[in-house]
Structures are given as C-alpha cells and as structure tokens.
Motif scaffolding. Structure first.
Motif, PDB file in Angstrom:
ATOM      1  N   PRO A 110      23.938 -34.222 125.542  1.00 11.73           N
ATOM      2  CA  PRO A 110      25.216 -35.058 125.003  1.00 11.73           C
ATOM      3  C   PRO A 110      24.795 -35.027 123.615  1.00 11.73           C
ATOM      4  CG  PRO A 110      24.427 -36.154 126.983  1.00 11.73           C
ATOM      5  CD  PRO A 110      23.612 -35.043 126.877  1.00 11.73           C
ATOM      6  N   GLU A 111      23.655 -35.312 122.905  1.00 12.07           N
ATOM      7  CA  GLU A 111      23.686 -35.338 121.643  1.00 12.07           C
ATOM      8  C   GLU A 111      23.564 -34.071 120.764  1.00 12.07           C
ATOM      9  OE1 GLU A 111      19.322 -34.930 123.729  1.00 12.07           O
ATOM     10  OE2 GLU A 111      21.296 -36.109 124.171  1.00 12.07           O
ATOM     11  N   LYS A 112      23.879 -32.916 121.475  1.00 13.13           N
ATOM     12  CA  LYS A 112      23.831 -31.590 120.966  1.00 13.13           C
ATOM     13  C   LYS A 112      25.405 -31.124 121.029  1.00 13.13           C
ATOM     14  CE  LYS A 112      19.344 -30.958 120.042  1.00 13.13           C
ATOM     15  NZ  LYS A 112      18.876 -30.674 118.692  1.00 13.13           N
ATOM     16  N   ILE A 113      26.237 -32.005 121.574  1.00  6.58           N
ATOM     17  CA  ILE A 113      27.642 -31.389 121.886  1.00  6.58           C
ATOM     18  C   ILE A 113      28.487 -31.146 120.738  1.00  6.58           C
ATOM     19  CG2 ILE A 113      29.937 -32.055 122.568  1.00  6.58           C
ATOM     20  CD1 ILE A 113      28.136 -31.456 124.983  1.00  6.58           C
ATOM     21  N   TYR A 114      28.190 -32.118 119.287  1.00 10.22           N
ATOM     22  CA  TYR A 114      28.961 -31.943 118.417  1.00 10.22           C
ATOM     23  C   TYR A 114      28.080 -31.484 117.174  1.00 10.22           C
ATOM     24  CZ  TYR A 114      32.224 -34.963 120.642  1.00 10.22           C
ATOM     25  OH  TYR A 114      33.191 -35.398 121.347  1.00 10.22           O
ATOM     26  N   PRO A 115      28.630 -30.557 116.297  1.00  8.66           N
ATOM     27  CA  PRO A 115      30.061 -30.176 116.445  1.00  8.66           C
ATOM     28  C   PRO A 115      30.274 -28.995 117.307  1.00  8.66           C
ATOM     29  CG  PRO A 115      28.679 -28.992 114.462  1.00  8.66           C
ATOM     30  CD  PRO A 115      27.753 -30.208 115.065  1.00  8.66           C
ATOM     31  N   ILE A 170      33.587 -23.610 119.514  1.00 10.96           N
ATOM     32  CA  ILE A 170      34.842 -23.270 120.114  1.00 10.96           C
ATOM     33  C   ILE A 170      34.653 -22.347 121.304  1.00 10.96           C
ATOM     34  CG2 ILE A 170      37.156 -23.112 120.274  1.00 10.96           C
ATOM     35  CD1 ILE A 170      37.511 -24.627 117.729  1.00 10.96           C
ATOM     36  N   ASP A 171      33.963 -21.190 120.920  1.00  8.65           N
ATOM     37  CA  ASP A 171      33.802 -20.099 121.747  1.00  8.65           C
ATOM     38  C   ASP A 171      32.884 -20.666 122.693  1.00  8.65           C
ATOM     39  OD1 ASP A 171      35.379 -18.414 120.407  1.00  8.65           O
ATOM     40  OD2 ASP A 171      33.778 -17.735 118.929  1.00  8.65           O
ATOM     41  N   ASP A 172      31.878 -21.333 122.800  1.00 10.60           N
ATOM     42  CA  ASP A 172      30.771 -21.808 123.528  1.00 10.60           C
ATOM     43  C   ASP A 172      31.519 -22.631 124.474  1.00 10.60           C
ATOM     44  OD1 ASP A 172      28.812 -20.400 122.424  1.00 10.60           O
ATOM     45  OD2 ASP A 172      27.914 -22.136 121.413  1.00 10.60           O
ATOM     46  N   GLU A 222      44.746 -28.309 116.248  1.00  6.64           N
ATOM     47  CA  GLU A 222      45.891 -27.278 116.480  1.00  6.64           C
ATOM     48  C   GLU A 222      45.041 -26.082 117.045  1.00  6.64           C
ATOM     49  OE1 GLU A 222      49.603 -26.032 116.575  1.00  6.64           O
ATOM     50  OE2 GLU A 222      48.793 -28.070 116.374  1.00  6.64           O
ATOM     51  N   GLN A 223      43.987 -25.660 116.419  1.00  9.11           N
ATOM     52  CA  GLN A 223      43.484 -24.289 116.818  1.00  9.11           C
ATOM     53  C   GLN A 223      43.001 -24.487 118.240  1.00  9.11           C
ATOM     54  OE1 GLN A 223      39.609 -23.675 114.669  1.00  9.11           O
ATOM     55  NE2 GLN A 223      39.211 -21.772 116.194  1.00  9.11           N
ATOM     56  N   VAL A 224      42.607 -25.576 118.736  1.00  4.91           N
ATOM     57  CA  VAL A 224      42.152 -25.799 120.043  1.00  4.91           C
ATOM     58  C   VAL A 224      43.514 -25.768 121.061  1.00  4.91           C
ATOM     59  CG1 VAL A 224      41.015 -27.446 121.536  1.00  4.91           C
ATOM     60  CG2 VAL A 224      39.820 -27.071 119.623  1.00  4.91           C
ATOM     61  N   ARG A 225      44.323 -26.734 120.722  1.00  9.22           N
ATOM     62  CA  ARG A 225      45.584 -26.680 121.581  1.00  9.22           C
ATOM     63  C   ARG A 225      46.305 -25.220 121.818  1.00  9.22           C
ATOM     64  NH1 ARG A 225      51.213 -26.749 121.070  1.00  9.22           N
ATOM     65  NH2 ARG A 225      51.044 -26.277 118.866  1.00  9.22           N
ATOM     66  N   LEU A 226      46.501 -24.545 120.901  1.00 13.95           N
ATOM     67  CA  LEU A 226      46.943 -23.244 121.071  1.00 13.95           C
ATOM     68  C   LEU A 226      46.021 -22.434 122.031  1.00 13.95           C
ATOM     69  CD1 LEU A 226      48.348 -22.279 117.456  1.00 13.95           C
ATOM     70  CD2 LEU A 226      49.715 -23.060 119.306  1.00 13.95           C
ATOM     71  N   TRP A 242      36.043 -34.598 114.535  1.00 13.43           N
ATOM     72  CA  TRP A 242      35.883 -33.268 114.503  1.00 13.43           C
ATOM     73  C   TRP A 242      37.025 -32.713 115.446  1.00 13.43           C
ATOM     74  CZ3 TRP A 242      36.687 -29.998 118.699  1.00 13.43           C
ATOM     75  CH2 TRP A 242      36.348 -28.713 118.799  1.00 13.43           C
ATOM     76  N   TRP A 243      37.585 -33.557 116.455  1.00  9.41           N
ATOM     77  CA  TRP A 243      38.985 -33.053 117.124  1.00  9.41           C
ATOM     78  C   TRP A 243      40.334 -33.117 116.156  1.00  9.41           C
ATOM     79  CZ3 TRP A 243      39.639 -30.767 121.522  1.00  9.41           C
ATOM     80  CH2 TRP A 243      38.569 -30.770 122.414  1.00  9.41           C
TER      81      TRP A 243
END
Length: 354
Positions: free
Chosen positions: A190-195, A198-200, A341-345, A335-336
C-alpha cells in the motif's frame, strides 16, 4: 423558533454529553426558502436526513430536499445552461478538485461557520477553500460467510486467489479504487501505490479482469447483491457491508488494506440556495449532529471533538479508529485529479473490450 430553542430543541445529542454551541450563534442560521442537497443515497443519506437535514429545517425554517447522485459533468452542464438544480453536494475529494479547476464552486463561508462551530473542533486536513469535510468512506474486502466462514481473504492478493477462494467476484466499475485494488492484488505494498504508474495499473487490471464476474455500476447495488447472494467476494462499501453483516450475518469483512476516500460539502457557483447551503454545512458540523451521525454510520466525520463520546462498539467500526487506520490506504486525491481525464478515457476503452 427562538435562539434558545434552536440550541436545545433538536434532541440530536441524545444524552451523549456533547455541549451545544452558544445559543446566540445559532440565530445566524434562521431563514426561509428551499435548498437541494445532492448525496449518494442509501442508509447514509437516510441518516443525514434524520440527524442533520430534518432537524435543520425544523429549527431554521429552511426546507431541505435531497437527490442523487453527485456528478461534476452534469453540474458543468447545469452551470453552462444557467440552470443549477443543486445547492449543496456531498462530493468526493477528486470531484471537488475537478469542480474547482472548472470554476464550478463558490468558496465556503468560514467566517459564518466558525461562529457556529469552533474552528479547533474541525480536522484542519478537511478545511479547504471550496469544500469542507463531510464524511470519509471505505472500500473493504468482504466475503460470503456461507462459503468462507470468518476466514475470508485478508488482503487483495488473497482476494484475487481463485484457487484458494473460489467464488463470484465483484468490484466497483470505476478506475478509483480499482487501480489501487489491482495493484495491491499484484503484490504492490500500500505504501508504494502512489504515484501510480498507469501502465502498471492496467497491466494489473488485465490480470484481474478475467476473475471479475460482475462490475457494479452503482454503490447502491451492493446491498441487493449481498442480500440475494449473487456475489461471494467483494470490494464493497463498508457501510453497506456492515448493514448486511448486522442484518443476516451472511457477510464478513476485514479492515486490512481497506481504501479510504474523503468527501466534502461543496456549493455550486450558481446555486440558487447557496446561502442556505452554507447554513446547512455549519449545522451539520456541530458536535451534536456529528456525534449522532458517527454513532450510527461507519464514516469518519470532520468534527474531531466527538470521537471520545462515540459508543465503543461503533468506534471500532470507523475507518479512523486507530487499529483500523493503521491498516488502510488513503486515496491520493491530488494524483487522481491530475490524471483523471487520461485515466477516464483509457478506462472506458479498457472496459469496452470485455
């Protein structure tokens, strides 16, 4: 209704021993007209009505109605057409950030609020220029006790293990918190999730997708799915999971790797009842109502002065209870917002591929 009645006539404290705000301050909340609050529905909204909205109307003369569901795209259309139907929204943190960027919100009137509620009672982390904390909610690992008893999966990696835990799986059909869930299922701490890379995240989702039997479109579906026994392993909302656990005992859950997200009260820039919305926020932040809400619903609230007065058994069901908080992941709304927008598309394309 007189000022003294405003302070003492609501009955919200219910014997919990929380001191009311000064009676003379509450006269600031009196008014007239209507205000429309957009919330997420379900038991949480029912409780908001009972402990916040209805007593507010009775005490102030301002009529409150509620609707659902908060949607910033819809709000943007309303603003563009000059026909805003909502006066107050219980918006997710990322929704608030997006609405701020689009210039869709008006500032919170803290000068008025802090005449009603002492500033030191409010968690400073949820005091924002265009929003103030409403509730914080959790997504938890939940399971069918008929299949797994009390020994369900204790982390997302186990939850995704279809050999050890055979059953029908369901997740919320949104990238948040599906990204976080998929990455933890792939073994990312969990502590390594952010940032988030997106590819991962999509690579982890590709591995998880064949195991998901149902993508839940609305959080209100969780209760029905549990009641009907349609799913066995869920990444579901804590409040609806607890409801079903208390009602039938057919569902259990763990706070391990639970995912917590903060909501905020926000007011549309052109809200016709914006002034009344400011008053509702002040009323809802008062200790009496915050205690009444947090004593019944498993959400963190903004007024930290009340936590010692919450019944012990309910404290242990809150995301912010120290033992639970140590095991959760807090959504990174910055972050979100930056990547929404990039993630949504990409998410829509990914979901469309079946």
């Amino acid at each position: 209704m007189g000022a003294a009645s405003l302070a003492l006539g609501t009955g919200m404290a219910g014997g919990f021993g929380v001191k009311p705000a000064l009676a003379q301050d509450l006269s600031l909340l009196k008014g007239s007209g209507d205000v429309v609050v957009c919330t997420w529905g379900g038991a949480s909204t029912d409780t908001m009505k009972e402990v916040w909205f209805e007593p507010f109307s009775e005490a102030t003369g301002i009529n409150v109605t509620s609707t659902s569901v908060p949607d910033i795209a819809k709000l943007e259309v309303m603003e563009g057409m000059g026909n805003v139907e909502w006066d107050l929204l219980d918006a997710e943190g990322t929704q608030m950030e997006l609405a701020m960027q689009k210039g869709l919100l008006q500032p919170i009137d803290y000068d008025m609020i802090f005449k009603i509620v002492p500033r030191e009672q409010i968690d400073p982390k949820v005091i924002k220029e265009y929003g103030v904390g409403s509730v914080a909610f959790s997504t938890v690992i939940a399971w069918n006790t008929g299949l797994f008893g009390s020994e369900g999966p204790q982390n997302w990696t186990e939850w995704a293990d279809t050999t050890r835990f055979k059953g029908r799986r369901a997740l919320y059909a949104q990238p948040r918190p599906s990204f976080e869930i998929a990455l933890m299922a792939a073994g990312v701490p969990p502590e390594k999730i952010y940032p988030i890379n997106i590819d991962d995240a999509f690579k982890a989702l590709d591995a998880l997708k064949p195991k998901i039997d149902l993508w839940v479109e609305k959080t209100s579906q969780w209760g029905v799915l549990m009641q009907n026994g349609e799913v066995d392993l869920m990444g579901s909302s804590l409040s609806r999971t607890l409801d079903e656990k208390k009602r039938t005992g057919s569902i259990d859950f763990t706070f391990n790797q639970s995912i917590v997200e903060q909501d905020y009260w926000v007011i549309p820039k052109s809200a016709p009842g914006g002034a009344n919305a400011q008053k509702i926020i002040a009323w809802a932040l008062m200790a009496q109502g915050q205690l009444a809400f947090a004593s019944r619903m498993p959400f963190n609230v903004a007024n930290t002065s009340i936590y010692g007065d919450i019944p012990k058994e309910m404290q242990q069901q809150l995301p912010g209870y120290p033992e639970n908080a140590a095991r959760n992941l807090q959504i990174d709304q910055a972050w979100w917002t930056a990547n929404a927008e990039q993630v949504r598309l990409r998410w829509l394309d990914w979901m469309s591929k079946g």
